[in-house]
Design a protein around this motif. Sequence first.
Motif, short mmCIF file in Angstrom:
data_model
loop_
_atom_site.label_atom_id
_atom_site.label_comp_id
_atom_site.label_asym_id
_atom_site.label_seq_id
_atom_site.Cartn_x
_atom_site.Cartn_y
_atom_site.Cartn_z
N SER A 109 -4.54 6.58 3.31
CA SER A 109 -3.24 5.92 3.47
C SER A 109 -3.23 5.03 4.70
CB SER A 109 -2.14 6.96 3.57
OG SER A 109 -2.07 7.73 2.41
N ILE A 110 -3.86 5.49 5.75
CA ILE A 110 -3.93 4.68 6.97
C ILE A 110 -4.80 3.44 6.73
CG2 ILE A 110 -4.75 4.65 9.35
CD1 ILE A 110 -3.82 7.58 9.54
N VAL A 118 -0.33 -3.95 4.92
CA VAL A 118 0.87 -4.35 5.66
C VAL A 118 0.69 -5.69 6.37
CG1 VAL A 118 2.44 -3.71 7.53
CG2 VAL A 118 1.78 -2.01 5.83
N ILE A 121 6.89 -1.87 0.81
CA ILE A 121 5.50 -1.44 0.93
C ILE A 121 5.29 -0.66 2.22
CG2 ILE A 121 3.15 -2.33 1.31
CD1 ILE A 121 3.79 -4.48 -0.76
N ALA A 122 5.88 -1.12 3.31
CA ALA A 122 5.75 -0.40 4.58
C ALA A 122 6.36 0.99 4.49
CB ALA A 122 6.39 -1.20 5.71
N SER A 141 -2.82 1.00 4.77
CA SER A 141 -1.77 0.37 5.58
C SER A 141 -2.34 -0.64 6.56
CB SER A 141 -0.97 1.43 6.33
OG SER A 141 -1.77 2.05 7.32
N TRP A 185 6.81 2.74 1.72
CA TRP A 185 6.01 3.51 0.78
C TRP A 185 4.75 4.07 1.45
CZ3 TRP A 185 1.39 1.54 -1.85
CH2 TRP A 185 0.90 2.43 -2.82
N ILE A 186 4.08 3.24 2.26
CA ILE A 186 2.88 3.70 2.96
C ILE A 186 3.24 4.74 4.01
CG2 ILE A 186 1.06 2.94 4.53
CD1 ILE A 186 0.86 0.39 2.84
N LYS A 187 4.37 4.58 4.68
CA LYS A 187 4.83 5.61 5.63
C LYS A 187 5.05 6.93 4.90
CE LYS A 187 8.87 7.10 8.01
NZ LYS A 187 9.06 8.20 7.11
N ILE A 206 1.67 8.55 4.09
CA ILE A 206 1.07 9.19 5.27
C ILE A 206 1.79 10.51 5.59
CG2 ILE A 206 0.69 8.94 7.76
CD1 ILE A 206 0.27 5.93 7.22
#
Length: 100
Positions: free
Chosen positions: A59-60, A67, A38-39, A63, A41-43, A46
């Motif tokens: 996205s931020i 997260v 998940i971390a 997260s 994927w979110i990176k 972004i």
Amino acid sequence: MKSKSKPTLSVDRSYFNRPVFIAQLVSLLLIWFLVIGIALWIKNLISLSLDFKDAPGVSIAISIVAVPIFFTLASVLTYVFIGLHKEEKKRFDNSGEMEQ
């Protein structure tokens, strides 16, 4: 007259605890893979929003919420896993007999 000793319960720890330990370890590894996935994927979300010159705000925001929640759940599961095995060591002595 002979005094009767208290019967002890002898437990073969390796036979009964192996499937439980494997299931706990697999669940622990899977939750940490999920958190790392998940971390990452979110990176990726972004970085894609920045590449496409889009606003990375959504996205931020995701997260900031997702997260820490998944990290906390994985940490609690790890804490419980370690705590269960510490308690097991207290309950059993070196010979594998349960203390009364």
